[in-house]
Design a protein around this motif. Structure first.
Motif: not given
Length: 42
Positions: A13-24, A29-32
């Protein structure tokens, strides 16, 4: 000989959270980009 960080377990969950922040933060386009993370959760 083992390395000190060999036993380190990080929560997915920690890795996923950081990955989401980095990608967006780095996408056009953050929505995509958010669609890819939402699909993976289901």
């Amino acid at each position: 000989m083992r390395l000190p960080w060999d036993d380190w377990e990080v929560a997915d969950s920690e890795v996923r959270e950081v990955a989401e922040q980095f990608v967006t933060a780095n996408c056009y386009d953050p929505k995509i980009a958010a669609q890819f993370f939402n699909d993976a959760c289901q």
